[in-house]
Design an enzyme around this catalytic site. Structure first.
Site, PDB file in Angstrom:
ATOM      1  CG  ASP A 165       6.563  -5.037  -3.872  1.00  0.00           C
ATOM      2  OD1 ASP A 165       7.718  -5.941  -4.361  1.00  0.00           O
ATOM      3  OD2 ASP A 165       5.703  -4.873  -4.628  1.00  0.00           O
ATOM      4  CG  ASP A 189       4.554  -7.084   1.933  1.00  0.00           C
ATOM      5  OD1 ASP A 189       4.029  -7.723   1.072  1.00  0.00           O
ATOM      6  OD2 ASP A 189       5.049  -5.935   2.133  1.00  0.00           O
ATOM      7  CG  ASP A 191       3.897  -3.803  -9.226  1.00  0.00           C
ATOM      8  OD1 ASP A 191       4.370  -4.798  -9.824  1.00  0.00           O
ATOM      9  OD2 ASP A 191       2.816  -3.938  -8.788  1.00  0.00           O
TER      10      ASP A 191
END
Length: 293
Positions: free
Chosen positions: A19, A17, A28
């Protein structure tokens, strides 16, 4: 952006993954907060899906005079644990194929991994498309276009724009054709639960402890077929990831030695069997003597 495709020499694929796994924060949120648009983001958040909201926020940034270069500069300052990049490089040096599956977006991820100098270590990045249009606006679209053809996942933890479980199934199918066997999956969020359920008994899942995916797995660990190896920060990630890779390699070496020993044993048995076969002596054929009249 070119990705590495032939530097792997073992049967291990490591899927990260992004983030809060490779980087320490949500990319984000980092961009929105650092550029001063947090209030507008929080105001719009209840009204639309996250992926749609990020596309809207990129338009707002452009309309307020924020440039693509400013977004890149913010991304280059994103926090990352000092042991994460060494862990990634070590896994690659040990012959693993590396991939990313993330609900961030391609523009953010590519900007960051290029800045970190690790972009060529990954054979594939799966994320929401992100590109700069002719007006200079960053456009972000869903990986699975839920407005036209929503994904059919019933797991309940996948956002509408991305089911990581479907991506893992596609990767598994391609790996089966290549003869690769074992996967190590690292993640932290609720969206990483579905792909964890797709892993096989020979695989490993590395959930970040006390994060959403860890909480979901902990509710019923028996649903996970893969071996579970939790981690807490970049230092423990490095230690557990490299330790798991070495463990797999040792197991494979033992299997090769066992197979070789069994084959040698079979050859010896065949050789002994041949030596013990009893042959009748071969006698010369009698010549027929013609009778004279």
């Amino acid at each position: 952006m070119a990705y590495n495709s032939n530097n792997n020499n073992n049967n291990i694929v490591v899927v990260f993954d992004f983030d809060k796994t490779i980087i320490d924060v949500d990319s984000d949120n980092w961009v929105i907060d650092e550029l001063g648009f947090t209030d507008l983001f929080n105001q719009l958040l209840p009204t639309m899906p996250w992926n749609t909201l990020m596309d809207r926020m990129m338009k707002e940034l452009h309309d307020q005079g924020k440039t693509i270069e400013e977004i890149k500069q913010v991304l280059r300052t994103i926090p990352i644990h000092p042991r994460v990049v060494p862990a990634i490089k070590s896994a690659h040096d040990l012959g693993c194929e590396l991939r990313i599956v993330s609900d961030a977006n391609m523009f953010f991820i590519e900007t960051i991994v290029e800045h970190l100098g690790i972009s060529e270590l990954f054979s594939e990045i799966n994320s929401n498309p992100g590109y700069v249009d002719e007006r200079g606006t960053l456009k972000i679209s869903p990986y699975h276009d839920f407005t036209k053809s929503p994904h059919s996942c019933s797991c309940g933890t996948c956002p509408p724009n991305m089911c990581k479980g479907l991506i893992i199934e596609r990767i598994q199918q391609s790996l089966a054709k290549e003869g690769k066997k074992k996967m190590i999956y690292l993640g932290d969020g609720a969206g990483d639960y579905c792909p964890s359920l797709k892993l096989n008994t020979e695989d490993y899942v590395m959930p970040r402890k006390n994060f959403p995916v860890w909480d979901l797995i902990s509710q019923n660990p028996m649903l996970i077929k893969a071996a579970i190896r939790e981690w807490t920060d970049g230092q423990s990630m490095e230690m557990i990831l490299i330790g798991t890779i070495e463990e797999i390699r040792l197991e494979e070496e033992k299997e090769k030695m066992l197979t070789s020993a069994e084959n040698n044993c079979k050859m010896q048995t065949i050789s002994i069997g041949i030596n013990n076969v009893h042959h009748e002596p071969i006698l010369p054929r009698a010549l027929r003597v013609s009778q004279s009249s």
